[in-house]
Scaffold this active site. Structure first.
Site, PDB file in Angstrom:
ATOM      1  N   TYR A 131       3.226   9.650  -0.546  1.00 38.20           N
ATOM      2  CA  TYR A 131       4.314   9.056   0.261  1.00 38.20           C
ATOM      3  C   TYR A 131       5.689   9.238  -0.401  1.00 38.20           C
ATOM      4  CZ  TYR A 131       0.363   6.482   2.388  1.00 38.20           C
ATOM      5  OH  TYR A 131      -0.829   6.120   2.974  1.00 38.20           O
ATOM      6  N   ASP A 164       0.838  -1.200   0.000  1.00 39.61           N
ATOM      7  CA  ASP A 164       0.000   0.000   0.000  1.00 39.61           C
ATOM      8  C   ASP A 164       0.871   1.246   0.000  1.00 39.61           C
ATOM      9  OD1 ASP A 164      -2.869   1.173   0.654  1.00 39.61           O
ATOM     10  OD2 ASP A 164      -1.423   2.254   1.884  1.00 39.61           O
ATOM     11  N   LYS A 206      -2.647   5.953  -4.377  1.00 40.11           N
ATOM     12  CA  LYS A 206      -3.762   6.861  -4.057  1.00 40.11           C
ATOM     13  C   LYS A 206      -3.598   8.213  -4.729  1.00 40.11           C
ATOM     14  CE  LYS A 206      -3.619   4.735   0.507  1.00 40.11           C
ATOM     15  NZ  LYS A 206      -2.195   4.584   0.827  1.00 40.11           N
ATOM     16  N   HIS A 227      -7.497   9.595  -1.965  1.00 35.58           N
ATOM     17  CA  HIS A 227      -6.810   9.560  -0.670  1.00 35.58           C
ATOM     18  C   HIS A 227      -7.605  10.248   0.429  1.00 35.58           C
ATOM     19  CE1 HIS A 227      -2.449   9.325   1.002  1.00 35.58           C
ATOM     20  NE2 HIS A 227      -3.320   9.131   1.965  1.00 35.58           N
TER      21      HIS A 227
HETATM   22  P1  NDP Z   1       0.808   1.276  11.931  1.00 37.79           P
HETATM   23  O1  NDP Z   1      -0.374   1.190  12.818  1.00 37.79           O
HETATM   24  O2  NDP Z   1       1.019   0.253  10.882  1.00 37.79           O
HETATM   25  O3  NDP Z   1       2.081   1.332  12.888  1.00 37.79           O
HETATM   26  C1  NDP Z   1       3.376   1.517  12.401  1.00 37.79           C
HETATM   27  C2  NDP Z   1       4.302   1.731  13.599  1.00 37.79           C
HETATM   28  O4  NDP Z   1       4.334   0.559  14.406  1.00 37.79           O
HETATM   29  C3  NDP Z   1       5.706   2.026  13.182  1.00 37.79           C
HETATM   30  O5  NDP Z   1       6.244   2.947  14.122  1.00 37.79           O
HETATM   31  C4  NDP Z   1       6.412   0.670  13.321  1.00 37.79           C
HETATM   32  O6  NDP Z   1       7.771   0.879  13.622  1.00 37.79           O
HETATM   33  C5  NDP Z   1       5.672   0.052  14.483  1.00 37.79           C
HETATM   34  N1  NDP Z   1       5.561  -1.407  14.405  1.00 37.79           N
HETATM   35  C6  NDP Z   1       5.222  -2.173  13.330  1.00 37.79           C
HETATM   36  N2  NDP Z   1       5.189  -3.479  13.648  1.00 37.79           N
HETATM   37  C7  NDP Z   1       5.503  -3.567  14.948  1.00 37.79           C
HETATM   38  C8  NDP Z   1       5.647  -4.643  15.855  1.00 37.79           C
HETATM   39  N3  NDP Z   1       5.433  -5.898  15.478  1.00 37.79           N
HETATM   40  N4  NDP Z   1       6.018  -4.370  17.150  1.00 37.79           N
HETATM   41  C9  NDP Z   1       6.222  -3.090  17.541  1.00 37.79           C
HETATM   42  N5  NDP Z   1       6.098  -2.015  16.735  1.00 37.79           N
HETATM   43  C10 NDP Z   1       5.743  -2.251  15.444  1.00 37.79           C
HETATM   44  O7  NDP Z   1       0.820   2.767  11.339  1.00 37.79           O
HETATM   45  P2  NDP Z   1       0.703   3.502   9.945  1.00 37.79           P
HETATM   46  O8  NDP Z   1       0.066   4.799  10.275  1.00 37.79           O
HETATM   47  O9  NDP Z   1       1.975   3.505   9.224  1.00 37.79           O
HETATM   48  O10 NDP Z   1      -0.378   2.667   9.104  1.00 37.79           O
HETATM   49  C11 NDP Z   1      -0.040   1.611   8.229  1.00 37.79           C
HETATM   50  C12 NDP Z   1      -0.245   2.001   6.786  1.00 37.79           C
HETATM   51  O11 NDP Z   1      -1.550   2.501   6.545  1.00 37.79           O
HETATM   52  C13 NDP Z   1       0.651   3.152   6.291  1.00 37.79           C
HETATM   53  O12 NDP Z   1       1.983   2.761   6.132  1.00 37.79           O
HETATM   54  C14 NDP Z   1      -0.082   3.542   5.031  1.00 37.79           C
HETATM   55  O13 NDP Z   1       0.210   2.624   3.999  1.00 37.79           O
HETATM   56  C15 NDP Z   1      -1.535   3.438   5.472  1.00 37.79           C
HETATM   57  N6  NDP Z   1      -2.072   4.738   5.932  1.00 37.79           N
HETATM   58  C16 NDP Z   1      -3.027   5.345   5.154  1.00 37.79           C
HETATM   59  C17 NDP Z   1      -3.559   6.563   5.513  1.00 37.79           C
HETATM   60  C18 NDP Z   1      -4.608   7.194   4.649  1.00 37.79           C
HETATM   61  O14 NDP Z   1      -4.921   8.383   4.860  1.00 37.79           O
HETATM   62  N7  NDP Z   1      -5.163   6.482   3.704  1.00 37.79           N
HETATM   63  C19 NDP Z   1      -3.132   7.267   6.733  1.00 37.79           C
HETATM   64  C20 NDP Z   1      -2.159   6.520   7.520  1.00 37.79           C
HETATM   65  C21 NDP Z   1      -1.669   5.303   7.116  1.00 37.79           C
HETATM   66  P3  NDP Z   1       8.982   0.279  12.706  1.00 37.79           P
HETATM   67  O15 NDP Z   1       8.720   0.715  11.294  1.00 37.79           O
HETATM   68  O16 NDP Z   1      10.186   0.887  13.314  1.00 37.79           O
HETATM   69  O17 NDP Z   1       8.901  -1.215  12.871  1.00 37.79           O
END
Ligand code: NDP
Length: 272
Positions: free
Chosen positions: A58, A53, A83, A113
């Site tokens: 991004y 995604d 998006k 988006h």
């Molecule tokens: P998430 O809820 O996926 O959380 C990501 C965070 O959690 C990062 O800091 C990551 O750190 C940490 N993390 C991931 N796996 C673990 C684990 N197993 N244990 C502990 N920490 C963990 O947040 P996002 O907001 O990034 O949402 C995911 C995706 O959703 C985005 O990447 C994007 O593609 C989409 N999105 C879409 C939006 C929209 O407006 N349409 C808005 C926001 C997000 P690290 O990377 O250091 O592991």
């Protein structure tokens, strides 16, 4: 390459017209373009993910494309979402640019988006025509609540296949979830880990300990059992791998209810 953990009955959602959407994807928001994104996508594909995604906003579509190209995985096995941000040029122009950056002939899902009513309503019909042309196999929206989805449906044109919204135990949008199920719109959970903030919550830690899983797996499993598609983001290989191991256990009704009870949106009026 490890065995694909992302398989079985629960592993895909049918978007109609023969399009199957993997229930687990890698989100790449806030990954820097270049090595960080390429490496994360490479690890995800190695771990069995087939769904990525991204978004024009991004600024890492090119890196996603580079990792996909290097993987050698057949295009039809992959599910790629990008998006359109309604503050930029028309979707037709923007999708052509996205495809060029991704190095692909089509995306599997093209989303609006963010709802900017005046432009996004007109844009919707343009997205429909991109789908007709085969440049996007399915089309949908993001950050739409029930009211906006209702308006979109009332406007005629094709239904949205997907609504991508913030969805996790702290943002349990029950009314929207029900509405999507009735309208056959797949709810796709963004920030399914609450951006990492919810992982230490005592209720989640307690359930995780009992079911012998990580907190992240519990949060992802909760969303999957509610019928959502999940797209956790991580740049760490160990987390990318373990976040995929969510199809071999089930949360009981009591644990599901306890997680539902963490919702904060009903109190803030954001449950729409
Ligand atoms: P998430 O809820 O996926 O959380 C990501 C965070 O959690 C990062 O800091 C990551 O750190 C940490 N993390 C991931 N796996 C673990 C684990 N197993 N244990 C502990 N920490 C963990 O947040 P996002 O907001 O990034 O949402 C995911 C995706 O959703 C985005 O990447 C994007 O593609 C989409 N999105 C879409 C939006 C929209 O407006 N349409 C808005 C926001 C997000 P690290 O990377 O250091 O592991």
């Amino acid at each position: 390459m490890v065995a694909n953990p992302v398989s079985g009955d629960e592993a895909t959602r049918d978007l109609g017209n023969g399009v199957l959407m993997p229930v687990l994807g890698l989100g790449v928001w806030q990954m820097s373009r270049g090595t960080e994104t390429e490496q994360a996508v490479e690890w995800a594909l190695e771990a069995g993910y087939r769904h990525i995604d991204t978004a024009t906003a991004y600024k890492n579509e090119q890196s996603v494309g580079a990792a996909i190209a290097r993987s050698g995985i057949a295009r039809e096995e992959l599910f790629v979402t990008t998006k359109w941000l309604p503050i930029t040029r028309r979707p037709t122009v923007e999708l052509a640019r996205s495809l060029e950056r991704l190095g692909l002939d089509y995306v599997d899902l093209y989303l609006i988006h963010w709802p900017f009513p005046a432009r996004s309503n007109r844009a919707w019909l343009e997205l429909a025509s991109l789908r007709e042309q085969g440049r996007a196999r399915a089309i949908g929206v993001s950050n739409y609540g029930t009211e906006r989805l209702t308006k979109l449906i009332g406007q005629g044109g094709p239904a949205a296949a997907v609504d991508q919204v913030q969805f996790n135990p702290f943002h349990f949008r029950e009314r929207l979830l029900r509405f999507c199920a009735q309208q056959r719109v797949v709810l796709e959970a963004y920030s399914p880990l609450d951006r990492g903030r919810g992982l230490d919550h005592p209720t989640i830690v307690d359930i995780a300990r009992r079911v012998e899983r990580t907190s992240a797996q519990v949060m992802l499993r909760w969303a999957v059992q509610h019928g959502a598609v999940v797209i956790p983001k991580s740049i760490r290989q160990d987390r990318i791998r373990s976040n995929a191991e969510i199809f071999d256990f089930t949360l009981g009704a009591e644990d599901m209810r306890a997680l539902d009870g963490l919702d904060r949106t009903s109190r803030t009026g954001k449950a729409r």
